[in-house]
Design an enzyme around this catalytic site. Structure first.
Site, PDB file in Angstrom:
ATOM      1  N   ARG A  92      -5.539  18.435 -22.584  1.00  0.00           N
ATOM      2  CA  ARG A  92      -5.014  17.339 -21.763  1.00  0.00           C
ATOM      3  C   ARG A  92      -6.081  16.298 -21.544  1.00  0.00           C
ATOM      4  O   ARG A  92      -7.244  16.663 -21.364  1.00  0.00           O
ATOM      5  CB  ARG A  92      -4.638  17.859 -20.366  1.00  0.00           C
ATOM      6  CG  ARG A  92      -3.345  18.480 -20.333  1.00  0.00           C
ATOM      7  CD  ARG A  92      -3.042  19.148 -19.018  1.00  0.00           C
ATOM      8  NE  ARG A  92      -1.852  19.895 -19.285  1.00  0.00           N
ATOM      9  CZ  ARG A  92      -0.630  19.380 -19.230  1.00  0.00           C
ATOM     10  NH1 ARG A  92      -0.443  18.167 -18.796  1.00  0.00           N
ATOM     11  NH2 ARG A  92       0.404  20.108 -19.575  1.00  0.00           N
ATOM     12  N   LEU A  93      -5.651  15.059 -21.500  1.00  0.00           N
ATOM     13  CA  LEU A  93      -6.586  13.992 -21.145  1.00  0.00           C
ATOM     14  C   LEU A  93      -6.840  14.052 -19.647  1.00  0.00           C
ATOM     15  O   LEU A  93      -5.922  14.285 -18.866  1.00  0.00           O
ATOM     16  CB  LEU A  93      -5.973  12.635 -21.474  1.00  0.00           C
ATOM     17  CG  LEU A  93      -6.071  12.178 -22.915  1.00  0.00           C
ATOM     18  CD1 LEU A  93      -5.506  10.771 -23.035  1.00  0.00           C
ATOM     19  CD2 LEU A  93      -7.523  12.209 -23.384  1.00  0.00           C
ATOM     20  N   ASN A 108     -17.271  18.454 -23.029  1.00  0.00           N
ATOM     21  CA  ASN A 108     -16.236  18.922 -23.962  1.00  0.00           C
ATOM     22  C   ASN A 108     -16.884  19.199 -25.315  1.00  0.00           C
ATOM     23  O   ASN A 108     -17.971  18.686 -25.605  1.00  0.00           O
ATOM     24  CB  ASN A 108     -15.174  17.815 -24.114  1.00  0.00           C
ATOM     25  CG  ASN A 108     -14.036  18.220 -25.037  1.00  0.00           C
ATOM     26  OD1 ASN A 108     -13.536  19.346 -24.973  1.00  0.00           O
ATOM     27  ND2 ASN A 108     -13.632  17.324 -25.926  1.00  0.00           N
ATOM     28  N   HIS A 110     -15.831  18.972 -29.459  1.00  0.00           N
ATOM     29  CA  HIS A 110     -14.810  18.422 -30.354  1.00  0.00           C
ATOM     30  C   HIS A 110     -15.204  18.763 -31.790  1.00  0.00           C
ATOM     31  O   HIS A 110     -16.371  18.629 -32.162  1.00  0.00           O
ATOM     32  CB  HIS A 110     -14.717  16.906 -30.170  1.00  0.00           C
ATOM     33  CG  HIS A 110     -13.678  16.280 -31.035  1.00  0.00           C
ATOM     34  ND1 HIS A 110     -12.327  16.414 -30.778  1.00  0.00           N
ATOM     35  CD2 HIS A 110     -13.779  15.557 -32.181  1.00  0.00           C
ATOM     36  CE1 HIS A 110     -11.651  15.780 -31.727  1.00  0.00           C
ATOM     37  NE2 HIS A 110     -12.505  15.252 -32.596  1.00  0.00           N
TER      38      HIS A 110
HETATM   39  C1  GRF Z   1     -12.081  24.083 -30.788  1.00  0.00           C
HETATM   40  O1  GRF Z   1     -11.952  23.737 -32.136  1.00  0.00           O
HETATM   41  C2  GRF Z   1     -12.689  22.953 -30.007  1.00  0.00           C
HETATM   42  O2  GRF Z   1     -13.590  22.198 -30.757  1.00  0.00           O
HETATM   43  C3  GRF Z   1     -11.491  22.113 -29.668  1.00  0.00           C
HETATM   44  O3  GRF Z   1     -10.462  23.032 -29.427  1.00  0.00           O
HETATM   45  C4  GRF Z   1     -10.716  24.243 -30.106  1.00  0.00           C
HETATM   46  C5  GRF Z   1     -10.720  25.322 -29.083  1.00  0.00           C
HETATM   47  O4  GRF Z   1     -10.822  26.595 -29.670  1.00  0.00           O
HETATM   48  N1  GRF Z   1     -11.768  21.245 -28.553  1.00  0.00           N
HETATM   49  P1  GRF Z   1     -11.018  27.867 -28.750  1.00  0.00           P
HETATM   50  O5  GRF Z   1      -9.827  27.926 -27.801  1.00  0.00           O
HETATM   51  O6  GRF Z   1     -12.319  27.690 -28.005  1.00  0.00           O
HETATM   52  O7  GRF Z   1     -11.049  29.029 -29.684  1.00  0.00           O
END
Ligand code: GRF
Length: 202
Positions: A92-93, A108, A110
């Site tokens: 969610r944003l 976060n 990414h």
């Molecule tokens: C990961 O690829 C992360 O980079 C992205 O969402 C995914 C989360 O994976 N934001 P997990 O739930 O930590 O296994």
């Protein structure tokens, strides 16, 4: 920690705490998804795990309110003494209620080398674009989509035969190693933000 799904980043961070590599306490895991596997992983480790249901929070107009949802999340976080909010697959944003409550204290991860390929399906975007180097980014969260100042990145070479699955798996290995290290820098007070640049003191 806020998470919506599988929880592998949560597990990697929890393991770093358990090993003594990360001087921090995971106060709780909050998910916006009732059956998210991450909640079970947290409970197995004795970490409080809560579902906060976004559809249960309505505004004065009777419609779903992100503000009210975030206020409920902030109340939980503050009540548990949370100092840093770690997003790990939280889908969610975030808006002002949470970000103003924790200014530059929300991070976060990414699965791309930002600023390339923000948003959903970053690994697929990277493959379809034809990049030769993919990777992952730990960053501060601001009001944009994956747009906040960058704390750490890891590069992952793209192989000729990569699929979204194989590339994602190699990126994920790097995520699991870089995220707890970046959180350790924050816990150690070594991180300062200077405009868009994040400096890590030694
Ligand atoms: C990961 O690829 C992360 O980079 C992205 O969402 C995914 C989360 O994976 N934001 P997990 O739930 O930590 O296994």
């Amino acid at each position: 920690m806020l998470a919506s799904g599988r929880g592998s980043n949560f597990a990697a961070i929890a393991a770093a705490v358990e090993r003594g590599d990360l001087p921090a306490r995971i106060a709780c895991v909050i998910s916006d998804v009732a059956g998210a596997p991450v909640l079970g992983l947290a409970r197995e480790r004795g970490i409080p795990a809560l579902h906060v249901d976004p559809s249960a929070y309505l505004g004065p107009d009777g419609r779903r309110s992100r503000l009210a949802f975030e206020r409920a999340v902030v109340a939980e976080l503050r009540g548990r003494g949370v100092e840093l909010v770690v997003l790990a697959g939280f889908m969610r944003l975030l808006g002002a209620a949470l970000l103003d409550a924790y200014p530059w204290r929300v991070v976060n991860i990414h699965p791309s080398l930002l600023p390339a390929f923000p948003g959903l399906d970053a690994q697929r975007q990277a493959l379809e674009h034809g990049v030769k180097v993919a990777g992952c980014t730990v960053h501060f969260v601001d009001r944009g989509v994956d747009s906040g100042p960058i704390i750490a990145q890891r590069a992952v070479p793209v192989r000729e035969d990569d699929t979204v699955e194989s590339l994602s798996a190699r990126i994920l290995e790097q995520e699991h190693d870089v995220y707890w290290r970046a959180i350790r820098w924050l816990a150690e007070g070594r991180v300062t933000i200077d405009g868009r640049r994040v400096r890590i003191s030694s």
